[in-house]
Design a protein around this motif. Structure first.
Motif: not given
Length: 156
Positions: A58, A120, A122, A140-146
């Motif tokens: 996260e 990645n 934020k 926080p990290k960017l959400e990896v979009k699947k």
């Protein structure tokens, strides 16, 4: 994986870390005598804060040992949304002319550490807290979009 072996436990060296912007201090381990440091506080120099950086699914989490410092004496800043800077200053104790110092081992002076944040991160959602002499900075990290996967029916 570190290219330099560690002789001090399983801690990774950051000599080849592309994200590190650590400032090299050539006098870090120079043995200043206690009388010199007491008489000339400017020789106490740059204090190097020890910082761990771990990556969780996260966030990127930085933990810095800053014993004896109040949160008002520590700064956490972000430059250009890509460089995390942690700095502060510990002041030398006031010297009373009636006191006789037998040993001066605690360090004093300024410290500053800089880390280039990965793509990645934020930077607009960074949080910092301090407890028991440990500063914790959470990026926080960017959400990896699947990718959307759609099954295609095969005809024939």
């Amino acid at each position: 994986m570190s290219l330099i072996p560690s002789f001090f436990g399983n801690r990774r060296s950051n000599v080849f870390d592309p994200f590190s912007l650590d400032i090299w201090d050539p006098f870090k381990d120079f043995p200043f005598s206690s009388s010199l440091t007491t008489r000339f506080p400017e020789t106490s120099g740059f204090v190097n804060a020890r910082i761990d950086w771990k990556e969780t699914p996260e966030a990127h989490v930085f933990k810095a040992d800053v014993p004896g410092l109040k949160k008002e004496e520590v700064k956490v800043e972000v430059e250009d949304d890509r460089v995390l800077q942690i700095s502060g200053e510990s002041n030398i104790e006031k010297e009373d002319k009636n006191d006789t110092w037998h040993r001066v081992e605690r360090s004093s002076g300024k410290f500053m550490r800089r880390f280039r944040l990965p793509e990645n991160a934020k930077p607009d959602q960074i949080k910092a807290s301090m407890e028991n002499g440990v500063l914790t900075v959470t990026v926080p990290k960017l959400e990896v979009k699947k990718p959307d996967v759609k099954a295609i029916e095969i005809s024939g």
